[in-house]
Scaffold this motif. Sequence first.
Motif, mmCIF file in Angstrom:
data_model
loop_
_atom_site.group_PDB
_atom_site.id
_atom_site.type_symbol
_atom_site.label_atom_id
_atom_site.label_comp_id
_atom_site.label_asym_id
_atom_site.label_seq_id
_atom_site.Cartn_x
_atom_site.Cartn_y
_atom_site.Cartn_z
ATOM 1 N N VAL A 72 0.832 -1.211 0.000
ATOM 2 C CA VAL A 72 0.000 0.000 0.000
ATOM 3 C C VAL A 72 0.863 1.256 0.000
ATOM 4 C CG1 VAL A 72 -1.479 1.372 1.538
ATOM 5 C CG2 VAL A 72 -2.059 -1.004 1.022
ATOM 6 N N GLN A 73 0.433 2.257 -0.750
ATOM 7 C CA GLN A 73 1.036 3.591 -0.710
ATOM 8 C C GLN A 73 0.030 4.503 -0.027
ATOM 9 O OE1 GLN A 73 2.041 6.457 -0.749
ATOM 10 N NE2 GLN A 73 3.908 6.736 -1.877
ATOM 11 N N GLY A 74 0.351 4.916 1.207
ATOM 12 C CA GLY A 74 -0.632 5.624 2.022
ATOM 13 C C GLY A 74 -0.447 7.117 2.092
ATOM 14 N N MET A 75 -0.019 7.739 1.020
ATOM 15 C CA MET A 75 0.273 9.176 1.071
ATOM 16 C C MET A 75 -0.990 10.015 1.293
ATOM 17 S SD MET A 75 1.243 9.688 -2.937
ATOM 18 C CE MET A 75 0.184 9.099 -4.252
ATOM 19 N N LEU A 76 -2.118 9.572 0.750
ATOM 20 C CA LEU A 76 -3.408 10.258 0.905
ATOM 21 C C LEU A 76 -4.423 9.286 1.489
ATOM 22 C CD1 LEU A 76 -3.662 11.851 -2.662
ATOM 23 C CD2 LEU A 76 -3.130 13.108 -0.580
ATOM 24 N N TRP A 77 -5.459 9.818 2.136
ATOM 25 C CA TRP A 77 -6.569 8.964 2.525
ATOM 26 C C TRP A 77 -7.108 8.253 1.285
ATOM 27 C CZ3 TRP A 77 -11.619 8.575 0.980
ATOM 28 C CH2 TRP A 77 -12.471 7.797 1.787
ATOM 29 N N ALA A 78 -7.232 8.977 0.174
ATOM 30 C CA ALA A 78 -7.835 8.424 -1.039
ATOM 31 C C ALA A 78 -6.998 7.300 -1.637
ATOM 32 C CB ALA A 78 -8.025 9.533 -2.076
ATOM 33 N N THR A 79 -5.690 7.268 -1.391
ATOM 34 C CA THR A 79 -4.867 6.218 -1.988
ATOM 35 C C THR A 79 -4.953 4.901 -1.234
ATOM 36 O OG1 THR A 79 -2.880 6.915 -0.756
ATOM 37 C CG2 THR A 79 -3.231 7.879 -2.950
ATOM 38 N N SER A 80 -5.517 4.910 -0.037
ATOM 39 C CA SER A 80 -5.823 3.687 0.704
ATOM 40 C C SER A 80 -6.444 4.071 2.034
ATOM 41 C CB SER A 80 -4.587 2.828 0.926
ATOM 42 O OG SER A 80 -4.961 1.506 1.253
ATOM 43 N N PRO A 81 -7.745 4.238 2.073
ATOM 44 C CA PRO A 81 -8.415 4.753 3.279
ATOM 45 C C PRO A 81 -8.082 3.992 4.554
ATOM 46 C CG PRO A 81 -9.944 4.751 1.433
ATOM 47 C CD PRO A 81 -8.710 4.057 0.949
ATOM 48 N N ALA A 82 -8.024 2.664 4.497
ATOM 49 C CA ALA A 82 -7.771 1.886 5.704
ATOM 50 C C ALA A 82 -6.383 2.164 6.269
ATOM 51 C CB ALA A 82 -7.922 0.399 5.420
ATOM 52 N N CYS A 83 -5.411 2.444 5.407
ATOM 53 C CA CYS A 83 -4.050 2.750 5.861
ATOM 54 C C CYS A 83 -4.061 3.990 6.746
ATOM 55 C CB CYS A 83 -3.142 2.957 4.649
ATOM 56 S SG CYS A 83 -1.430 3.352 5.048
ATOM 57 N N THR A 84 -4.738 5.031 6.310
ATOM 58 C CA THR A 84 -4.815 6.272 7.081
ATOM 59 C C THR A 84 -5.637 6.085 8.354
ATOM 60 O OG1 THR A 84 -4.558 7.690 5.135
ATOM 61 C CG2 THR A 84 -5.667 8.650 7.049
ATOM 62 N N GLU A 85 -6.785 5.466 8.234
ATOM 63 C CA GLU A 85 -7.681 5.380 9.390
ATOM 64 C C GLU A 85 -7.137 4.449 10.478
ATOM 65 O OE1 GLU A 85 -11.785 4.837 8.340
ATOM 66 O OE2 GLU A 85 -11.665 6.292 6.695
ATOM 67 N N LEU A 86 -6.478 3.362 10.093
ATOM 68 C CA LEU A 86 -5.873 2.494 11.110
ATOM 69 C C LEU A 86 -4.756 3.241 11.835
ATOM 70 C CD1 LEU A 86 -5.849 -0.323 12.405
ATOM 71 C CD2 LEU A 86 -4.085 -0.965 10.741
ATOM 72 N N GLU A 87 -3.992 4.026 11.101
ATOM 73 C CA GLU A 87 -2.916 4.797 11.730
ATOM 74 C C GLU A 87 -3.484 5.816 12.717
ATOM 75 O OE1 GLU A 87 0.951 7.528 10.426
ATOM 76 O OE2 GLU A 87 0.195 5.919 9.133
ATOM 77 N N THR A 88 -4.533 6.503 12.347
ATOM 78 C CA THR A 88 -5.154 7.474 13.249
ATOM 79 C C THR A 88 -5.622 6.803 14.533
ATOM 80 O OG1 THR A 88 -5.890 8.817 11.367
ATOM 81 C CG2 THR A 88 -6.983 9.195 13.466
ATOM 82 N N VAL A 89 -6.273 5.657 14.392
ATOM 83 C CA VAL A 89 -6.772 4.950 15.567
ATOM 84 C C VAL A 89 -5.619 4.418 16.420
ATOM 85 C CG1 VAL A 89 -8.110 2.969 16.356
ATOM 86 C CG2 VAL A 89 -8.972 4.382 14.481
ATOM 87 N N MET A 90 -4.567 3.893 15.774
ATOM 88 C CA MET A 90 -3.422 3.389 16.543
ATOM 89 C C MET A 90 -2.747 4.513 17.325
ATOM 90 S SD MET A 90 -3.348 0.168 16.283
ATOM 91 C CE MET A 90 -5.134 0.385 16.263
ATOM 92 N N MET A 91 -2.665 5.686 16.748
ATOM 93 C CA MET A 91 -2.059 6.812 17.462
ATOM 94 C C MET A 91 -2.928 7.237 18.639
ATOM 95 S SD MET A 91 0.823 7.189 16.064
ATOM 96 C CE MET A 91 1.332 8.715 16.832
#
Length: 473
Positions: free
Chosen positions: A100-119
């Motif tokens: 996965v390339q997680g530079m934007l929410w749009a490029t992989s929503p789960a990548c961004t949202e899991l990171e937010t929750v983990m933080m």
Amino acid sequence: MDPEEFRRAGYAVVDWIADYWSTLGQRPVVSGDPPGALAAALPAGPPVDGEPVDAVLADLDALVAPRLTHWQHPGFFGYFPANTSGPSVLGDLVSSGLGVQGMLWATSPACTELETVMMDWLAGLLDLPRRFRSDTRGGGVIQDSASSATLVATLAALHRASDGRWREAGVDRRYRAYTSTHGHSSIEKAARIAGLGADGVRAVEVDPASQAMRPAALCAAIEADRAAGEVPAIVVATIGTTSTTAVDPLPEIGAICAEYGIWLHVDAAYAGAAAVCPELRWSHAGLEFADSYCFDPHKWLLTGFDCDAFWVADRGELVEALTVMPEFLRNAATESGAVLDYRDWQVPLGRRFRALKLWFVLRWYGVEGLRAHVRRGVALAARFAGRVRADDRFELAAAHPFSLVCFRLRAADEVNAELLARVNGTGRVHLTHTRVDGRFTLRLAVGSPQTAEAHVDEAWTLLQATADDLMAT
């Protein structure tokens, strides 16, 4: 490599790693080979035709592993720990497999949202101030290291101090950064990269007893710079300095920063993990003053490198400082303002799915498992410090609130340096050194999940026996 070939090769690689971990204690901690040994053993170029994974693993065994410094070895006591663990490796494997390339929410929503929750999970685990949670103006992001966290904090601080003018006009070299004389070298590097130059960092003296920054000295340095027409932009305070794990007095430093409107970044790269234990959260008193904070799960929290947890109290300032929006990245989700785009929280554009290994680690160990790991390190360090204290030939060089012990022989620097060299030369343990009050000092840092009382006791036995030999000559 089709999926079935990958399955067979993957089993072989996992077996190799498991065998490596199970035999670590039998290996010398550090390679004894001279520089260039591996390079000389490798072919001049790649194979013309592909080779099976078994051949690669055979060379990994024969050529690479014997020439490593084994950071997961139970006798590795150098620097600070760089933990990994089974769950972390598995999370990294999944991340690599997903690609996965997680530079934007749009490029992989789960990548961004899991990171937010983990933080947010981590913020709760450490009981960080409410202002660092994602449902406030603040929030967290995973950087590669505390060095990158310091750099982006410096850029955000310059953005604030210049009212955003640095983005158009470049950095005015009159801006200044402040840290203690024991502040990490990455602070000076951040100042250089940001355009302040090495002389843009003011090294503030420490209290000789605690090795922590003196607030009065910080205040004096700020006043002197202001009088000279310079602009104080950022103070970097440390929870757990690299040399001795000293804790800078955040309540006093924070009050000074608040009075002068200076960005306060708190670097807890190593010792931040201690705050998973309620009895060690005293080290974070005053954190409510901080504009940004970071610690490295990849040091003492069983998560493989690279993984730095970085929070800001106002993400808007960070995003304004770093965002650049080319046309090819524009998308409806970003334009809506309803999502986080973490590419605006860091220097690179691209982002790996690092949150997966955190997710695996936090779920496998749970809160109590992580607390047990930290408490075990603290107890083993206290056990070693007790040995030092009981031997009149040795002395403790600093307090040991976490899992690092600084100590030395009551002898000349050259004798202590020889002690370190001989003990490390056994291949059974590996320690590093620093200077405390100008004197050569040995450091023993506990952190490997494989380290037990027997390994700490072995280190002490080696030190005692080597001291006997040195004192006899």
